[in-house]
Design a protein around this motif. Structure first.
Motif, PDB file in Angstrom:
ATOM      1  N   PHE A  65       0.834  -1.195   0.000  1.00 43.66           N
ATOM      2  CA  PHE A  65       0.000   0.000   0.000  1.00 43.66           C
ATOM      3  C   PHE A  65       0.876   1.256   0.000  1.00 43.66           C
ATOM      4  O   PHE A  65       1.732   1.420   0.855  1.00 43.66           O
ATOM      5  N   ASP A  66       0.623   2.116  -0.983  1.00 47.23           N
ATOM      6  CA  ASP A  66       1.404   3.336  -1.170  1.00 47.23           C
ATOM      7  C   ASP A  66       0.494   4.550  -0.975  1.00 47.23           C
ATOM      8  O   ASP A  66      -0.502   4.709  -1.688  1.00 47.23           O
ATOM      9  N   PRO A  67       0.797   5.436  -0.004  1.00 46.24           N
ATOM     10  CA  PRO A  67      -0.031   6.619   0.216  1.00 46.24           C
ATOM     11  C   PRO A  67      -0.193   7.500  -1.019  1.00 46.24           C
ATOM     12  O   PRO A  67      -1.180   8.249  -1.122  1.00 46.24           O
ATOM     13  N   ALA A  68       0.751   7.411  -1.976  1.00 47.67           N
ATOM     14  CA  ALA A  68       0.636   8.212  -3.202  1.00 47.67           C
ATOM     15  C   ALA A  68      -0.582   7.802  -4.030  1.00 47.67           C
ATOM     16  O   ALA A  68      -1.009   8.558  -4.921  1.00 47.67           O
ATOM     17  N   ASN A  69      -1.150   6.652  -3.739  1.00 44.80           N
ATOM     18  CA  ASN A  69      -2.310   6.184  -4.484  1.00 44.80           C
ATOM     19  C   ASN A  69      -3.634   6.683  -3.927  1.00 44.80           C
ATOM     20  O   ASN A  69      -4.699   6.255  -4.378  1.00 44.80           O
TER      21      ASN A  69
ATOM     22  N   LEU B 264      -8.816   6.614  -5.375  1.00 42.06           N
ATOM     23  CA  LEU B 264      -7.956   5.507  -4.976  1.00 42.06           C
ATOM     24  C   LEU B 264      -7.476   4.812  -6.241  1.00 42.06           C
ATOM     25  O   LEU B 264      -8.259   4.611  -7.167  1.00 42.06           O
ATOM     26  N   ARG B 265      -6.219   4.410  -6.244  1.00 34.34           N
ATOM     27  CA  ARG B 265      -5.624   3.878  -7.469  1.00 34.34           C
ATOM     28  C   ARG B 265      -4.762   2.661  -7.155  1.00 34.34           C
ATOM     29  O   ARG B 265      -4.082   2.595  -6.131  1.00 34.34           O
ATOM     30  N   ILE B 266      -4.833   1.684  -8.053  1.00 29.48           N
ATOM     31  CA  ILE B 266      -3.833   0.616  -8.115  1.00 29.48           C
ATOM     32  C   ILE B 266      -2.864   1.026  -9.207  1.00 29.48           C
ATOM     33  O   ILE B 266      -3.271   1.205 -10.365  1.00 29.48           O
ATOM     34  N   SER B 267      -1.598   1.220  -8.865  1.00 27.21           N
ATOM     35  CA  SER B 267      -0.621   1.687  -9.850  1.00 27.21           C
ATOM     36  C   SER B 267       0.535   0.701  -9.941  1.00 27.21           C
ATOM     37  O   SER B 267       0.662  -0.236  -9.153  1.00 27.21           O
ATOM     38  N   GLY B 268       1.395   0.935 -10.945  1.00 26.47           N
ATOM     39  CA  GLY B 268       2.561   0.082 -11.142  1.00 26.47           C
ATOM     40  C   GLY B 268       2.420  -0.772 -12.373  1.00 26.47           C
ATOM     41  O   GLY B 268       1.875  -0.339 -13.401  1.00 26.47           O
ATOM     42  N   SER B 269       2.874  -2.005 -12.265  1.00 29.35           N
ATOM     43  CA  SER B 269       2.862  -2.919 -13.405  1.00 29.35           C
ATOM     44  C   SER B 269       2.837  -4.339 -12.864  1.00 29.35           C
ATOM     45  O   SER B 269       3.089  -4.568 -11.677  1.00 29.35           O
ATOM     46  N   PRO B 270       2.507  -5.330 -13.707  1.00 31.47           N
ATOM     47  CA  PRO B 270       2.461  -6.716 -13.234  1.00 31.47           C
ATOM     48  C   PRO B 270       3.739  -7.115 -12.501  1.00 31.47           C
ATOM     49  O   PRO B 270       4.843  -6.885 -12.977  1.00 31.47           O
TER      50      PRO B 270
ATOM     51  N   THR C 176       1.035  -1.504  -6.658  1.00 30.07           N
ATOM     52  CA  THR C 176       0.835  -0.869  -5.355  1.00 30.07           C
ATOM     53  C   THR C 176      -0.620  -0.485  -5.227  1.00 30.07           C
ATOM     54  O   THR C 176      -1.271  -0.102  -6.197  1.00 30.07           O
ATOM     55  N   ALA C 177      -1.154  -0.612  -4.019  1.00 28.68           N
ATOM     56  CA  ALA C 177      -2.579  -0.445  -3.771  1.00 28.68           C
ATOM     57  C   ALA C 177      -2.843   0.792  -2.918  1.00 28.68           C
ATOM     58  O   ALA C 177      -1.924   1.555  -2.589  1.00 28.68           O
ATOM     59  N   ALA C 178      -4.106   0.995  -2.551  1.00 28.33           N
ATOM     60  CA  ALA C 178      -4.526   2.213  -1.848  1.00 28.33           C
ATOM     61  C   ALA C 178      -5.455   1.861  -0.693  1.00 28.33           C
ATOM     62  O   ALA C 178      -6.365   1.044  -0.840  1.00 28.33           O
TER      63      ALA C 178
ATOM     64  N   GLN D  57      -5.039 -14.006  -5.740  1.00 30.10           N
ATOM     65  CA  GLN D  57      -5.416 -15.405  -5.870  1.00 30.10           C
ATOM     66  C   GLN D  57      -6.508 -15.619  -6.920  1.00 30.10           C
ATOM     67  O   GLN D  57      -7.015 -16.719  -7.077  1.00 30.10           O
ATOM     68  N   GLY D  58      -6.867 -14.572  -7.626  1.00 31.21           N
ATOM     69  CA  GLY D  58      -7.908 -14.678  -8.619  1.00 31.21           C
ATOM     70  C   GLY D  58      -7.486 -15.437  -9.871  1.00 31.21           C
ATOM     71  O   GLY D  58      -6.295 -15.612 -10.147  1.00 31.21           O
ATOM     72  N   HIS D  59      -8.459 -15.847 -10.656  1.00 27.30           N
ATOM     73  CA  HIS D  59      -8.209 -16.611 -11.876  1.00 27.30           C
ATOM     74  C   HIS D  59      -7.616 -15.739 -12.981  1.00 27.30           C
ATOM     75  O   HIS D  59      -6.840 -16.215 -13.811  1.00 27.30           O
ATOM     76  N   ILE D  60      -7.972 -14.455 -13.007  1.00 26.35           N
ATOM     77  CA  ILE D  60      -7.509 -13.552 -14.067  1.00 26.35           C
ATOM     78  C   ILE D  60      -6.578 -12.509 -13.460  1.00 26.35           C
ATOM     79  O   ILE D  60      -7.018 -11.622 -12.719  1.00 26.35           O
ATOM     80  N   PRO D  61      -5.284 -12.558 -13.728  1.00 29.32           N
ATOM     81  CA  PRO D  61      -4.337 -11.590 -13.157  1.00 29.32           C
ATOM     82  C   PRO D  61      -4.633 -10.173 -13.625  1.00 29.32           C
ATOM     83  O   PRO D  61      -5.148  -9.948 -14.725  1.00 29.32           O
ATOM     84  N   LEU D  62      -4.302  -9.216 -12.765  1.00 23.66           N
ATOM     85  CA  LEU D  62      -4.456  -7.805 -13.123  1.00 23.66           C
ATOM     86  C   LEU D  62      -3.480  -7.442 -14.229  1.00 23.66           C
ATOM     87  O   LEU D  62      -2.320  -7.849 -14.210  1.00 23.66           O
ATOM     88  N   LYS D  63      -3.955  -6.667 -15.205  1.00 26.02           N
ATOM     89  CA  LYS D  63      -3.129  -6.293 -16.348  1.00 26.02           C
ATOM     90  C   LYS D  63      -2.805  -4.803 -16.393  1.00 26.02           C
ATOM     91  O   LYS D  63      -1.769  -4.408 -16.924  1.00 26.02           O
ATOM     92  N   ASN D  64      -3.701  -3.971 -15.876  1.00 25.96           N
ATOM     93  CA  ASN D  64      -3.545  -2.519 -16.009  1.00 25.96           C
ATOM     94  C   ASN D  64      -3.794  -1.816 -14.680  1.00 25.96           C
ATOM     95  O   ASN D  64      -4.328  -2.398 -13.739  1.00 25.96           O
ATOM     96  N   GLU D  65      -3.423  -0.536 -14.641  1.00 29.05           N
ATOM     97  CA  GLU D  65      -3.752   0.282 -13.484  1.00 29.05           C
ATOM     98  C   GLU D  65      -5.267   0.481 -13.408  1.00 29.05           C
ATOM     99  O   GLU D  65      -5.954   0.510 -14.436  1.00 29.05           O
ATOM    100  N   ASN D  66      -5.775   0.583 -12.192  1.00 35.32           N
ATOM    101  CA  ASN D  66      -7.201   0.777 -11.967  1.00 35.32           C
ATOM    102  C   ASN D  66      -7.415   1.930 -11.000  1.00 35.32           C
ATOM    103  O   ASN D  66      -6.597   2.132 -10.092  1.00 35.32           O
ATOM    104  N   GLU D  67      -8.503   2.656 -11.156  1.00 37.44           N
ATOM    105  CA  GLU D  67      -8.800   3.786 -10.285  1.00 37.44           C
ATOM    106  C   GLU D  67     -10.294   3.867 -10.014  1.00 37.44           C
ATOM    107  O   GLU D  67     -11.113   3.548 -10.870  1.00 37.44           O
TER     108      GLU D  67
END
Length: 371
Positions: free
Chosen positions: A186-190, A201-207, A211-213, A351-361
């Protein structure tokens, strides 16, 4: 329905270490004498990468810790904690949370590696929490305690920040923390608010290095209505989760005093995307899941003695002014207020079946509390 599973650079001399102990407690005899806990051997600081996500809470390495108690009475024992991934976890010995004290006052045990360690001198009847965000204080069975940093350097975390949202003061989370069985950094910048006061709130970075919020209210509110006006989250990837909860920071997933609204598909493409939960989630009577289409919704729960009513309403409204999409009343396992705080988090369910691919907000326009 698919089921879901659910650091401080430091170098110090031993004299400085002893000076940093937190020592509390005394007992009465023919004269007062202090009861003191001290360390004589300190394990290394946990140096696991804070970005490592493919691990579980059972993957922690262990080491020996030793110390001594002055003034211990018959029956008193030591409870050891290590702080790892945002929380203090009790270190069990042969399945028990207690470490015995020898006749000369010495004690020795195994702990899982953390960034800090704590030793509590407790009375025979004390029942320690398995996990906690804050250590117990003196009283109610805790006689004395000492806290120390792990030996050597540990990863340095970004600083927390305080922000105002909807007229309330919130603090951000920082570093690795387990949520729903998944380890996120968890990154406060998010976390930030925009010129209109809306919360982002943002999930940033790359596979491999997301980093989460997360942020939480700095004080407890207790019984009442908690309402969150959330913009459309249908764009969230299947493994991105937004949670709107109130929780006291104690316990494991089996005994948390926690109420949740969970928005996301838990790593699957075709899954319900709204969950109402009175933890623990795996008790059938504590869990309701349903699906909502794209759109703006207001999610709320009315918390009362022995009862909590969850609602989802279309638009930025309330249950009297908008179309009710779903409403459910729980009367089983409803916790009572015990120092809980509101928490809002956007993170990756690894643990999900489909890995995260992109940033989300996501954007939350307003939080309201009504007594």
């Amino acid at each position: 329905m698919v089921s879901r599973l659910h650091i401080l650079a430091r170098t110090a001399t031993f004299s400085v270490l002893l000076a940093s102990f937190v020592l509390i407690g005394c007992h009465s005899s023919s004269k007062n004498s202090a009861q003191i806990v001290a360390f004589s051997k300190i394990p290394a600081a946990d140096q696991e990468s804070p970005y490592k996500t493919d691990m579980t809470e059972r993957d922690y390495k262990t080491d020996l810790i030793e110390g001594r108690v002055t003034g211990a009475r018959s029956g008193q024992r030591i409870v050891l904690y290590a702080k790892t991934d945002g929380r203090w976890g009790v270190c069990r010995q042969s399945g028990q949370p207690f470490t015995n004290i020898e006749t000369d006052g010495r004690w020795k045990a195994s702990v899982h590696l953390g960034i800090q360690y704590a030793a509590l001198l407790v009375d025979p009847t004390y029942n320690p929490p398995e996990q906690t965000e804050s250590l117990p204080i003196a009283g109610n069975g805790v006689v004395a305690l000492a806290v120390v940093n792990g030996d050597g350097a540990a990863p340095v975390l970004p600083s927390r920040k305080i922000l105002n949202f909807s007229g309330y003061e919130w603090t951000t989370s920082t570093g690795p923390i387990f949520h729903a069985g998944s380890r996120n950094f968890f990154d406060p910048a998010n976390v930030w608010t925009d010129e209109r006061g809306a919360l982002h709130l943002r999930i940033s970075g790359s596979p491999g290095k997301w980093t989460a919020a997360e942020l939480k209210l700095t004080h407890s509110l207790g019984y009442g209505t908690y309402r969150f006006q959330v913009r459309d989250v249908s764009h969230l990837e299947p493994s991105a989760l937004l949670t709107l909860i109130t929780w006291d920071g104690l316990g494991t997933e089996g005994n948390r005093h926690e109420l949740d609204v969970e928005l996301g598909r838990w790593g699957y493409l075709d899954n319900d995307n709204v969950h109402y939960v009175v933890q623990p989630y795996y008790v059938p009577a504590n869990f309701v899941a349903f699906r909502v289409p794209a759109g703006v919704y207001t999610h709320s729960f009315r918390w009362e003695l022995g009862k909590v009513t969850f609602s989802t309403v279309a638009g930025s409204g309330n249950t009297t002014g908008g179309r009710v999409i779903n409403q459910h009343v729980f009367t089983s396992g409803v916790p009572s207020p015990e120092g809980e705080s509101v928490r809002i988090a956007l993170y990756v369910f690894h643990q999900g079946h489909i890995p995260l691919k992109n940033e989300n907000e996501v954007i939350i326009d307003k939080f309201e509390y009504l007594p």
